[in-house]
Design a protein around this motif. Structure first.
Motif, PDB file in Angstrom:
ATOM      1  N   SER A  66      -6.857  37.228 -55.510  1.00  0.00           N
ATOM      2  CA  SER A  66      -7.790  38.130 -55.835  1.00  0.00           C
ATOM      3  C   SER A  66      -7.573  39.744 -55.749  1.00  0.00           C
ATOM      4  O   SER A  66      -8.327  40.598 -56.228  1.00  0.00           O
ATOM      5  CB  SER A  66      -8.771  37.989 -54.668  1.00  0.00           C
ATOM      6  N   GLY A  67      -6.497  39.872 -55.308  1.00  0.00           N
ATOM      7  CA  GLY A  67      -5.842  41.174 -55.060  1.00  0.00           C
ATOM      8  C   GLY A  67      -6.049  41.978 -53.970  1.00  0.00           C
ATOM      9  O   GLY A  67      -5.753  42.978 -53.756  1.00  0.00           O
ATOM     10  N   GLU A  68      -6.468  41.150 -53.064  1.00  0.00           N
ATOM     11  CA  GLU A  68      -6.856  41.741 -51.567  1.00  0.00           C
ATOM     12  C   GLU A  68      -5.657  42.007 -50.868  1.00  0.00           C
ATOM     13  O   GLU A  68      -5.493  43.143 -50.087  1.00  0.00           O
ATOM     14  CB  GLU A  68      -7.827  40.906 -50.882  1.00  0.00           C
ATOM     15  N   LEU A  69      -4.780  40.940 -50.850  1.00  0.00           N
ATOM     16  CA  LEU A  69      -3.562  40.963 -50.115  1.00  0.00           C
ATOM     17  C   LEU A  69      -2.370  41.412 -51.352  1.00  0.00           C
ATOM     18  O   LEU A  69      -2.076  40.985 -52.019  1.00  0.00           O
ATOM     19  CB  LEU A  69      -3.275  39.479 -49.785  1.00  0.00           C
ATOM     20  N   LEU A  70      -1.967  42.516 -50.597  1.00  0.00           N
ATOM     21  CA  LEU A  70      -0.916  43.425 -51.499  1.00  0.00           C
ATOM     22  C   LEU A  70       0.482  42.710 -50.896  1.00  0.00           C
ATOM     23  O   LEU A  70       0.788  41.939 -49.720  1.00  0.00           O
ATOM     24  CB  LEU A  70      -0.822  44.866 -51.273  1.00  0.00           C
ATOM     25  N   CYS A  71       1.314  42.612 -51.926  1.00  0.00           N
ATOM     26  CA  CYS A  71       2.836  42.096 -51.526  1.00  0.00           C
ATOM     27  C   CYS A  71       3.447  42.692 -50.093  1.00  0.00           C
ATOM     28  O   CYS A  71       4.012  42.052 -49.354  1.00  0.00           O
ATOM     29  CB  CYS A  71       3.777  42.194 -52.470  1.00  0.00           C
ATOM     30  N   GLY A  72       3.269  44.031 -49.974  1.00  0.00           N
ATOM     31  CA  GLY A  72       4.100  44.550 -48.922  1.00  0.00           C
ATOM     32  C   GLY A  72       3.348  43.909 -47.628  1.00  0.00           C
ATOM     33  O   GLY A  72       3.888  43.586 -46.670  1.00  0.00           O
ATOM     34  N   GLU A  73       2.169  43.958 -47.570  1.00  0.00           N
ATOM     35  CA  GLU A  73       1.484  43.470 -46.319  1.00  0.00           C
ATOM     36  C   GLU A  73       1.956  42.040 -46.157  1.00  0.00           C
ATOM     37  O   GLU A  73       1.989  41.649 -45.209  1.00  0.00           O
ATOM     38  CB  GLU A  73      -0.102  43.584 -46.486  1.00  0.00           C
ATOM     39  N   CYS A  74       1.882  41.211 -47.123  1.00  0.00           N
ATOM     40  CA  CYS A  74       2.330  39.870 -47.144  1.00  0.00           C
ATOM     41  C   CYS A  74       3.540  39.551 -46.718  1.00  0.00           C
ATOM     42  O   CYS A  74       3.779  38.681 -45.561  1.00  0.00           O
ATOM     43  CB  CYS A  74       2.231  39.229 -48.440  1.00  0.00           C
ATOM     44  N   LYS A  75       4.351  40.424 -46.954  1.00  0.00           N
ATOM     45  CA  LYS A  75       5.894  40.358 -46.546  1.00  0.00           C
ATOM     46  C   LYS A  75       5.844  40.758 -45.105  1.00  0.00           C
ATOM     47  O   LYS A  75       6.557  39.852 -44.338  1.00  0.00           O
ATOM     48  CB  LYS A  75       6.880  41.099 -47.355  1.00  0.00           C
ATOM     49  N   ARG A  76       5.063  41.823 -44.784  1.00  0.00           N
ATOM     50  CA  ARG A  76       5.199  42.146 -43.201  1.00  0.00           C
ATOM     51  C   ARG A  76       4.638  41.125 -42.386  1.00  0.00           C
ATOM     52  O   ARG A  76       4.903  41.090 -41.218  1.00  0.00           O
ATOM     53  CB  ARG A  76       4.500  43.364 -43.214  1.00  0.00           C
ATOM     54  N   ARG A  77       3.658  40.231 -42.913  1.00  0.00           N
ATOM     55  CA  ARG A  77       3.089  39.187 -41.897  1.00  0.00           C
ATOM     56  C   ARG A  77       4.009  38.217 -41.791  1.00  0.00           C
ATOM     57  O   ARG A  77       4.146  37.390 -40.857  1.00  0.00           O
ATOM     58  CB  ARG A  77       1.905  38.566 -42.640  1.00  0.00           C
ATOM     59  N   LEU A  78       4.684  37.700 -43.142  1.00  0.00           N
ATOM     60  CA  LEU A  78       5.807  36.368 -43.268  1.00  0.00           C
ATOM     61  C   LEU A  78       6.986  36.932 -42.250  1.00  0.00           C
ATOM     62  O   LEU A  78       7.479  35.947 -41.774  1.00  0.00           O
ATOM     63  CB  LEU A  78       6.189  36.300 -44.620  1.00  0.00           C
ATOM     64  N   ILE A  79       7.489  38.175 -42.305  1.00  0.00           N
ATOM     65  CA  ILE A  79       8.790  38.337 -41.560  1.00  0.00           C
ATOM     66  C   ILE A  79       8.961  38.027 -40.468  1.00  0.00           C
ATOM     67  O   ILE A  79       9.698  37.273 -39.788  1.00  0.00           O
ATOM     68  CB  ILE A  79       9.325  39.669 -41.720  1.00  0.00           C
ATOM     69  N   PRO A  80       8.132  38.206 -39.516  1.00  0.00           N
ATOM     70  CA  PRO A  80       8.184  37.804 -37.806  1.00  0.00           C
ATOM     71  C   PRO A  80       7.836  36.394 -37.673  1.00  0.00           C
ATOM     72  O   PRO A  80       8.478  35.818 -37.054  1.00  0.00           O
ATOM     73  CB  PRO A  80       6.894  38.638 -37.364  1.00  0.00           C
TER      74      PRO A  80
END
Lengths: 348, 348
Positions: A301-315
Motif C-alpha cells: 500500500s505504500g504505508e511501510l517504507l523500505c528504510g523503516e521495514c529494514k530497521r524493524r528487521l535488523i534487530p
C-alpha cells in the motif's frame, strides 16, 4: 496438499509450508499415506561444506526440524566433505572436513532430537556408505551421469563417482532395518537433478523411491536470484556468524522492491515479490501470520517504507543469530556421537 | 640386476627370480639403493576375488613371502572385493566379500609374518582408503582413465573411480608414517597399466613413485598363454582346493612341448619353452636348481618323455596342495586381526 498437511501437522503450518517457500514435491502423498497407516518415514538432507553457513542454507534443516518435532521422525543428514573437495579445486580435504564439522553445528542448532539424528559425515562414515554406493554405482553408466550433470572428459573420476555416495542415505535406513523405510528429502529446487539418479536406481535395488519436497531459492541481498556465497560479493549473504554490525550494514543496503522516491512509493506502493528483505520476513523472521500479513499489506500500500521495514528487521536477525550461537554450543556436546562410524579423524 | 639381487638375498635366488619368471621392473634399483642405506621399503600386491585361487595367482605372493623372509619388510595386501563387484556383472558384493576372505587364506598360507602383514579389504578398510583415494581421484580425469583402461560411456561410474582405490596402498604407509616409505609392487606383467596412473599421481601428491617387478604369465594347461579361470574350460587351471584326483586328471591331459610320436621325441627332443608342465617345474615344483636343470636337459634331449615327466610332477603338486590346506588353517587364526579397520561385516 496444504489442507492435508494442516490436518496432519496442525494449523497454521510452518511459514515455510504456509507461505509456499516449499513449492513443489515428488511423491509426498505416498509418503504421507504410509505415515498415516503407521509406517514412519525418515528425513534426509545434506550440506556440502565449501564455506560458512548462511541463511539460505537453513531452509531444508528448518523444515526438517519442524517435521521431526511434529511427527517424531528420524532425521539423517549427510555432510559431503568428499564432494566439495572433488568439485572445488582450491579446497583441501582437511579444509572441507573442518568446515563440515563447523557447518553441522550451525545447522543442527536449529533444534533436533539427538536420539533421532544420524549424521553421515562422508569420509568418516564411508564404511557404512561404500557398500551401498557400489551397488548404486554399478547401475549408473558414465553416459547417464554425463546426461544428468553435464560432465566433460576433463572432470575428475571422483566427481563422476560422487552421485553414488549422495544416493546412499536415501537407502541406508532401509538396508539397516531390513525392510523398506520411506524417505523424504527436503532440498532446494536446484538440487532436484541430483536425486533423479537416486530415484531411478531405487526400485532395481529393492528400496523405495525417495520422495522430495523442494524449496524455492532465497534471493540474495544484492538482488541476485539465489543467496549464494559463491558469488563474488559476499554482501548478498548473511552468514550465521555475522556480527551485529555486519547484519546492520548488509541489511541497510539490501535490494528491495521499493520505488525511486518516497513520494512515488507512498502513491504506488512497493513490490514485495522482488524484495530480498520481504523474502527474509517471509522465510523465518515474521513467524506470526498476522504480523507477516500486515508487513505485506503495508508494503504494497505504500504505508511501510523500505528504510523503516529494514530497521524493524535488523534487530530480529541480530537476535536470531545471537540465540543461534548459544544453541550451537549445546549441539557441540552431542554432535560427534551422532556421526555414523564415529567422528572424522586420523590420516586424511 | 640378478647379480645385485644375489648379493642382497643370497644364492641361489628364489626360482622366480633366478629363472626369469620375474622378467622386468620399474625403478627396482632405486628401492634397493635406499634399502641398503637403511631405509626399508614395503611390499604391496593384491587379489581381485572373482573366483577360487589357482597356481598362477601365487606368483606375486610367493615372491613377497620370500622377500619378507629375507629382508624383514612389511607386506600390504589389497583385496578388491569392490573391483570385482563393479566389473563382473554376475557377482554380488556379498559373493566377492566371501571369496575375498577365502582367497586371503589361500594366498597368505604361503607364509607371511602376521606382525608385518597388513590387509586392506576394500569394503572393510574403506575408511582408511577413501581419503587418499579422493586425493588420487581429484588428479585423474575421465579422459586419462579412458586412455589407460579403454572405458566407454557404457562403463559404470564405480569402475571408472576404482583406479583411485587401487592406487592408495602404494601411498598409505607413507601417509601413516608421515614420511616417504618406498613401495615395491610384485605383479603380473599384464597389471602394469593399472599402476601407470599410480606412478603418475605419486609425486604431485608428495609420495614416492612405487617401483614394480613383473612376472611373466603362467601358461594354462590347455595351451593358453595365461592360466586363467575366466576361460570357458576350467581344465587349464589347477585350483588350490583341487582334490588329488583332479590334479592327476588335469596334469595327465596337460598341453606339453612334446612331439607327435615317441620315436620322433626320442630323436628330436621336446620343447620346454612352450610346455605348460615345464612352466610348473620352473615356477615352484623343482626348487632344487640341479633337479630343474636335469629336467630341462633331458626334456630337450628326448630322454624324458612327457608321460614320465607328468607322472613325476603329479605327486609334487598333490603334496603341495595338501600341505597348503594345512597352513591355510593357521592363517585363519590371525587373518581377521590383520585387516585394517577390522574384518568385513555388517550391512553390505
Amino acid at each position: 496438499m496444504k489442507a492435508r498437511l494442516r490436518r496432519l501437522l496442525g494449523t497454521p503450518l510452518h511459514p515455510l509450508l504456509e507461505r509456499d517457500i516449499y513449492l513443489s514435491h515428488r511423491d509426498l502423498p505416498e509418503v504421507l499415506d504410509r505415515y498415516e497407516r503407521g509406517d514412519p518415514f525418515f528425513l534426509y538432507t545434506g550440506r556440502g561444506p565449501s564455506g560458512e553457513v548462511h541463511l539460505a542454507h537453513l531452509l531444508p534443516f528448518e523444515l526438517s526440524s519442524y517435521l521431526q518435532q511434529k511427527l517424531g521422525v528420524e532425521f539423517w543428514v549427510q555432510v559431503t566433505d568428499d564432494e566439495k573437495f572433488l568439485f572445488q579445486g582450491a579446497l583441501s580435504l582437511e579444509e572441507t572436513r573442518r568446515l563440515g564439522r563447523e557447518n553441522l553445528l550451525d545447522l543442527l542448532a536449529l533444534g533436533f532430537d539427538p536420539k533421532k539424528t544420524h549424521i553421515l559425515f562422508d569420509t568418516a562414515s564411508i564404511r557404512s556408505l561404500y557398500p551401498l554406493a557400489l551397488k548404486v554405482a554399478k547401475r549408473v553408466t558414465y553416459s547417464t551421469a554425463k546426461a544428468v550433470f553435464g560432465f566433460t572428459p576433463q572432470n575428475n573420476i571422483g566427481s563422476i563417482f560422487f552421485t553414488a555416495i549422495q544416493s546412499v542415505p536415501a537407502f541406508l535406513p532401509s538396508a539397516r532395518a531390513g525392510r523398506p523405510v520411506p524417505c523424504l528429502i527436503p532440498c532446494g529446487i536446484d538440487q532436484d537433478p541430483h536425486f533423479r539418479i537416486t530415484r531411478d536406481v531405487a526400485e532395481p535395488l529393492g528400496y523405495p523411491k525417495p520422495a522430495l519436497i523442494h524449496n524455492r531459492l532465497l534471493p540474495g541481498l544484492s538482488g541476485e536470484e539465489k543467496m549464494s556465497s559463491s558469488a563474488e560479493r559476499k554482501d548478498g549473504v548473511i552468514f550465521l556468524n555475522d556480527p551485529p554490525e555486519e547484519v546492520d550494514r548488509k541489511l541497510s543496503r539490501a535490494f528491495t522492491g521499493g520505488r525511486a522516491s518516497v513520494e512515488e512509493q507512498r502513491r504506488l506502493g512497493a513490490n514485495p515479490e522482488v524484495c530480498s528483505v520481504w523474502a527474509l520476513w517471509r522465510s523465518r523472521f515474521a513467524p506470526d501470520p498476522k504480523e507477516f500479513a500486515e508487513i505485506t499489506r503495508t508494503c504494497r500500500s505504500g504505508e511501510l517504507l523500505c528504510g523503516e521495514c529494514k530497521r524493524r528487521l535488523i534487530p530480529r536477525v541480530q537476535q536470531f543469530l545471537g540465540e543461534h550461537a548459544r544453541r550451537r554450543a549445546d549441539v557441540e556436546r552431542w554432535v560427534d556421537s551422532a556421526i555414523v562410524d564415529g567422528p572424522p579423524g586420523g590420516t586424511a
